[in-house]
Design a protein around this motif. Structure first.
Motif, PDB file in Angstrom:
ATOM      1  N   HIS A   7       0.759  -1.073  -0.295  1.00 26.87           N
ATOM      2  CA  HIS A   7      -0.016  -0.041  -0.017  1.00 26.87           C
ATOM      3  C   HIS A   7       0.935   1.083   0.028  1.00 26.87           C
ATOM      4  O   HIS A   7       1.795   1.345   0.798  1.00 26.87           O
ATOM      5  N   HIS A   9       0.498   5.330  -0.025  1.00 24.87           N
ATOM      6  CA  HIS A   9      -0.212   6.507   0.158  1.00 24.87           C
ATOM      7  C   HIS A   9       0.608   7.584  -0.088  1.00 24.87           C
ATOM      8  O   HIS A   9       1.589   7.827   0.796  1.00 24.87           O
ATOM      9  N   GLU A  32      -8.786   5.708  -7.976  1.00 25.65           N
ATOM     10  CA  GLU A  32      -8.774   4.482  -6.964  1.00 25.65           C
ATOM     11  C   GLU A  32      -7.470   3.920  -7.695  1.00 25.65           C
ATOM     12  O   GLU A  32      -7.368   3.439  -8.582  1.00 25.65           O
ATOM     13  N   ASP A  77      -8.228  -0.294  -0.549  1.00 28.47           N
ATOM     14  CA  ASP A  77      -9.140   0.368   0.448  1.00 28.47           C
ATOM     15  C   ASP A  77     -10.669  -0.059   0.214  1.00 28.47           C
ATOM     16  O   ASP A  77     -11.452   0.478   0.912  1.00 28.47           O
ATOM     17  N   ASP A  78     -11.021  -0.884  -0.818  1.00 28.91           N
ATOM     18  CA  ASP A  78     -12.242  -1.130  -1.144  1.00 28.91           C
ATOM     19  C   ASP A  78     -12.802  -2.169  -0.016  1.00 28.91           C
ATOM     20  O   ASP A  78     -11.872  -2.712   0.990  1.00 28.91           O
ATOM     21  N   ASP A  81     -10.635  -5.411   0.446  1.00 25.72           N
ATOM     22  CA  ASP A  81      -9.194  -5.313   0.505  1.00 25.72           C
ATOM     23  C   ASP A  81      -9.197  -4.844   2.129  1.00 25.72           C
ATOM     24  O   ASP A  81      -8.373  -5.736   2.741  1.00 25.72           O
ATOM     25  N   VAL A  82     -10.266  -4.224   2.617  1.00 26.79           N
ATOM     26  CA  VAL A  82     -10.197  -3.942   4.158  1.00 26.79           C
ATOM     27  C   VAL A  82     -10.433  -5.337   4.806  1.00 26.79           C
ATOM     28  O   VAL A  82      -9.756  -5.667   5.878  1.00 26.79           O
ATOM     29  N   ARG A  85      -7.623  -7.711   5.171  1.00 27.96           N
ATOM     30  CA  ARG A  85      -6.499  -7.479   6.089  1.00 27.96           C
ATOM     31  C   ARG A  85      -6.601  -8.174   7.464  1.00 27.96           C
ATOM     32  O   ARG A  85      -5.653  -8.328   8.325  1.00 27.96           O
TER      33      ARG A  85
END
Length: 102
Positions: A7, A9, A32, A77-78, A81-82, A85
């Motif tokens: 990831h 950012h 995205e 972060d969709d 995906d979250v 984790r």
């Protein structure tokens, strides 16, 4: 070919960012971050939360498996995906919670 995913950012503001956003919006591009590049599909590690991207047509590498149908993350972060984790698949293909780090 396997591409390992991280990831990223990036912070920052300014005119260059604004121009990039406007250009992408006008061109119909999504802002995205895709989980994998075109021509790849995501896979997850068995028993852990790691993931990678595999070239279409190739099987997942040893220790990896495909995500369950309908539960495949597409963008960073969709929802899926979250979710993945904190969850994984065990060796039997069952969805299990990942233990919290110690």
């Amino acid at each position: 070919m396997v591409t390992f995913r991280t990831h990223r950012h990036h912070g920052g503001t300014g005119a260059l960012f604004t121009v990039a956003v406007l250009t992408a919006t006008l061109a119909g591009c999504s802002m995205e971050d895709a989980v994998c590049r075109d021509g790849e599909y995501p896979v997850m590690t068995v028993g852990d939360t790691g993931s990678a991207c595999v070239t279409n047509g190739e099987p997942p590498p040893e220790g990896y498996t495909r995500y369950p149908a309908g539960e495949v993350p597409e963008h960073v972060d969709d929802t899926w995906d979250v979710y993945w984790r904190t969850h994984t698949l065990d060796a039997g293909g069952n969805t299990v919670d990942v233990p919290a780090p110690r």
